[in-house]
Write a protein that holds these residues in place. Structure first.
Motif, short mmCIF file in Angstrom:
data_model
loop_
_atom_site.label_atom_id
_atom_site.label_comp_id
_atom_site.label_asym_id
_atom_site.label_seq_id
_atom_site.Cartn_x
_atom_site.Cartn_y
_atom_site.Cartn_z
N PRO A 160 32.89 30.10 47.82
CA PRO A 160 31.92 29.19 48.44
C PRO A 160 30.70 28.96 47.54
O PRO A 160 29.90 29.87 47.32
CB PRO A 160 31.55 29.91 49.73
N HIS A 161 30.53 27.73 47.07
CA HIS A 161 29.43 27.42 46.16
C HIS A 161 28.08 27.54 46.85
O HIS A 161 27.08 27.89 46.21
CB HIS A 161 29.61 26.01 45.60
N ASP A 162 28.02 27.25 48.14
CA ASP A 162 26.75 27.24 48.86
C ASP A 162 26.30 28.63 49.30
O ASP A 162 25.21 28.77 49.86
CB ASP A 162 26.86 26.33 50.09
N SER A 163 27.10 29.63 49.06
CA SER A 163 26.73 30.99 49.46
C SER A 163 25.62 31.53 48.56
O SER A 163 25.64 31.31 47.34
CB SER A 163 27.95 31.91 49.35
N PRO A 164 24.67 32.27 49.13
CA PRO A 164 23.66 32.92 48.28
C PRO A 164 24.26 33.97 47.35
O PRO A 164 23.62 34.41 46.41
CB PRO A 164 22.70 33.55 49.30
N HIS A 165 25.51 34.33 47.60
CA HIS A 165 26.20 35.33 46.79
C HIS A 165 27.21 34.68 45.84
O HIS A 165 28.08 35.36 45.31
CB HIS A 165 26.91 36.34 47.70
N TYR A 166 27.06 33.38 45.63
CA TYR A 166 28.00 32.64 44.78
C TYR A 166 28.12 33.25 43.38
O TYR A 166 29.23 33.47 42.89
CB TYR A 166 27.58 31.17 44.69
N SER A 167 27.01 33.51 42.74
CA SER A 167 27.04 34.04 41.37
C SER A 167 27.75 35.37 41.31
O SER A 167 28.52 35.66 40.37
CB SER A 167 25.63 34.17 40.81
N ARG A 168 27.52 36.19 42.31
CA ARG A 168 28.15 37.52 42.35
C ARG A 168 29.67 37.38 42.54
O ARG A 168 30.45 38.06 41.88
CB ARG A 168 27.53 38.33 43.48
N LEU A 169 30.06 36.50 43.45
CA LEU A 169 31.48 36.26 43.68
C LEU A 169 32.15 35.67 42.42
O LEU A 169 33.26 36.07 42.05
CB LEU A 169 31.68 35.31 44.85
N ARG A 170 31.47 34.73 41.78
CA ARG A 170 32.05 34.08 40.61
C ARG A 170 32.23 35.08 39.46
O ARG A 170 33.26 35.07 38.77
CB ARG A 170 31.18 32.91 40.16
N LYS A 171 31.25 35.95 39.29
CA LYS A 171 31.35 36.94 38.21
C LYS A 171 32.58 37.82 38.41
O LYS A 171 33.33 38.10 37.45
CB LYS A 171 30.08 37.79 38.17
N LYS A 172 32.82 38.25 39.64
CA LYS A 172 34.00 39.08 39.92
C LYS A 172 35.27 38.25 39.75
O LYS A 172 36.26 38.72 39.16
CB LYS A 172 33.92 39.64 41.35
N ALA A 173 35.26 37.02 40.22
CA ALA A 173 36.44 36.17 40.12
C ALA A 173 36.83 35.92 38.68
O ALA A 173 38.02 35.94 38.33
CB ALA A 173 36.18 34.84 40.83
N GLU A 174 35.86 35.68 37.83
CA GLU A 174 36.15 35.39 36.43
C GLU A 174 36.78 36.56 35.69
O GLU A 174 37.45 36.36 34.67
CB GLU A 174 34.86 34.95 35.72
#
Length: 404
Positions: A219-233
């Motif tokens: 979810p791009h609109d989540s305040p935790h987007y950057s954290r989620l993306r870092k793990k996903a990558e």
């Protein structure tokens, strides 16, 4: 019809020993849910022992049972029935060529899973499998996997957690080709000392065992987007974001209210645009629909089928299903059933939907307490007041001490 499991295949998967040859067309661990020809797994839990219900399972038509002690009737003998269920799940995942989608998140898991099933079942002509109800925990997920026919083209699995490291275990079984995190909210927050950050980290565990060419959908609109993306990558070959922000990979360009409720949405998916209707009302459903489109695209499904499925979605029991009841006065009342579970995010979404609901008569709110919110429980409950006050309810019934 090809059997779901043969005794030979179960023996190979579980390292068990069959008493006789047999075939089974379903799997269950609750003797009350046994159908004719099913395989009954006699699980031992803290408060129950499935071996006490083997006779009932056979009376209900079970073809055989997986047990850790001999019984009257066809069986597979194993040392541990819980481990046997996991082994059966792993064997089911290993033998299929299906594209697998895992769905997690604090809210929206079941609705997203059901919409994905409807979309992919259309384009696969009945060759799509999904977890039923909310079978999303350490026994529900392997049970759902073990029920998947070998010739399935798609499989969708809801995956839940209320503690860290639980999704790590589940994703090792599911090994999804695409994994969705719908949203992060303070559900079960009492179990996470570092609050929503801990919840985000726990949800991101779903990416740990993605298939080699797997897609993480966040979810791009989540305040935790950057954290989620870092793990996903770290684990995904592809990372796709969804939301309302113009930077989202799959985004809502335009949203207007549909004539009979729901929403009319224009979405952008890379170079493609799609206009579709969502039968379910609420902005949260618009967000869920974007994740659904991203997943369908990731596994090679048909986007048009996804749009049709969203237009035909009806509420799920406990999650928005509507009922019309007769009143003693001779009139009718609409009941919106959101009784399955609640956290601050889902409660707020429900109250906003209720506020926008057109009504010529009176509105009544009946709200139960929210659980597992830890030391901040009183604050989360108190924060509902503003949404309740503007909801238009003529009467409010609050249930539970936390609602005081």
């Amino acid at each position: 019809m090809t059997a779901l499991w043969t005794s030979t295949a179960i023996e190979a998967a579980t390292s068990g020993k069959a008493s006789v040859d047999f075939e089974a067309n379903g799997v269950a661990f609750d003797s009350r849910e046994i159908g004719s020809g099913d395989l009954f797994i006699a699980l031992k839990g803290e408060n129950s022992d499935g071996h006490l219900h083997v006779d009932q399972a056979f009376s209900s038509g079970a073809a055989a049972a997986i047990v850790s002690q001999p019984v009257d009737g066809p069986y597979i003998l194993v040392s541990d029935t819980v481990q046997a269920l996991d082994a059966l799940a792993k064997a089911s995942r290993a033998r299929t060529g299906a594209k697998i989608i895992g769905v997690t998140g604090s809210v929206g898991k079941t609705g997203t899973k059901e919409a994905l099933y409807s979309a992919l079942d259309r384009c696969s002509f009945g060759k799509t499998h999904r977890s039923v109800k909310s079978y999303n925990n350490h026994v529900g997920v392997p049970l759902s996997l073990s029920r998947m026919p070998a010739d399935s083209q798609y499989g969708i699995f809801e995956m839940g957690m209320n503690h860290a490291h639980e999704l790590s275990a589940l994703t090792r079984l599911v090994r999804p080709d695409a994994a969705i995190v719908t949203a992060i909210a303070p559900a079960h927050i009492g179990n996470f000392p570092n609050g929503e950050v801990g919840i985000a980290d726990a949800k991101a565990e779903i990416f740990e065992q993605l298939a080699p060419d797997g897609t993480a959908i966040i979810p791009h609109d989540s305040p935790h987007y950057s954290r989620l993306r870092k793990k996903a990558e770290r684990h995904a070959a592809h990372v796709v974001s969804f939301g309302f922000d113009k930077e989202a990979d799959v985004r809502a360009v335009d949203v207007v209210a549909a004539p009979r409720g729901g929403s009319l949405v224009t979405a952008k998916l890379g170079d493609h645009s799609l206009c579709f209707t969502i039968a379910e009302a609420g902005q949260h459903w618009v967000s869920n629909s974007l994740a659904i489109l991203a997943a369908v695209q990731a596994v090679g499904g048909d986007l048009a089928s996804a749009g049709l499925a969203l237009a035909e979605m009806s509420g799920i029991d406990g999650r928005g299903r509507r009922h019309v009841i007769s009143l003693k006065s001779g009139g009718k009342a609409a009941v919106i059933d959101e009784s399955y579970n609640a956290n601050p995010a889902s409660m707020k979404a429900t109250l906003q939907h209720f506020t926008n609901e057109a009504c010529t008569g009176k509105k009544l709110l009946i709200l139960g307490a929210m659980g597992e919110l830890g030391e901040q429980s009183a604050d989360y409950h108190a924060a509902l007041a503003d949404d309740i006050l503007v909801s238009g309810a003529s009467a409010v019934i609050l249930v539970g001490d936390d609602m005081a």
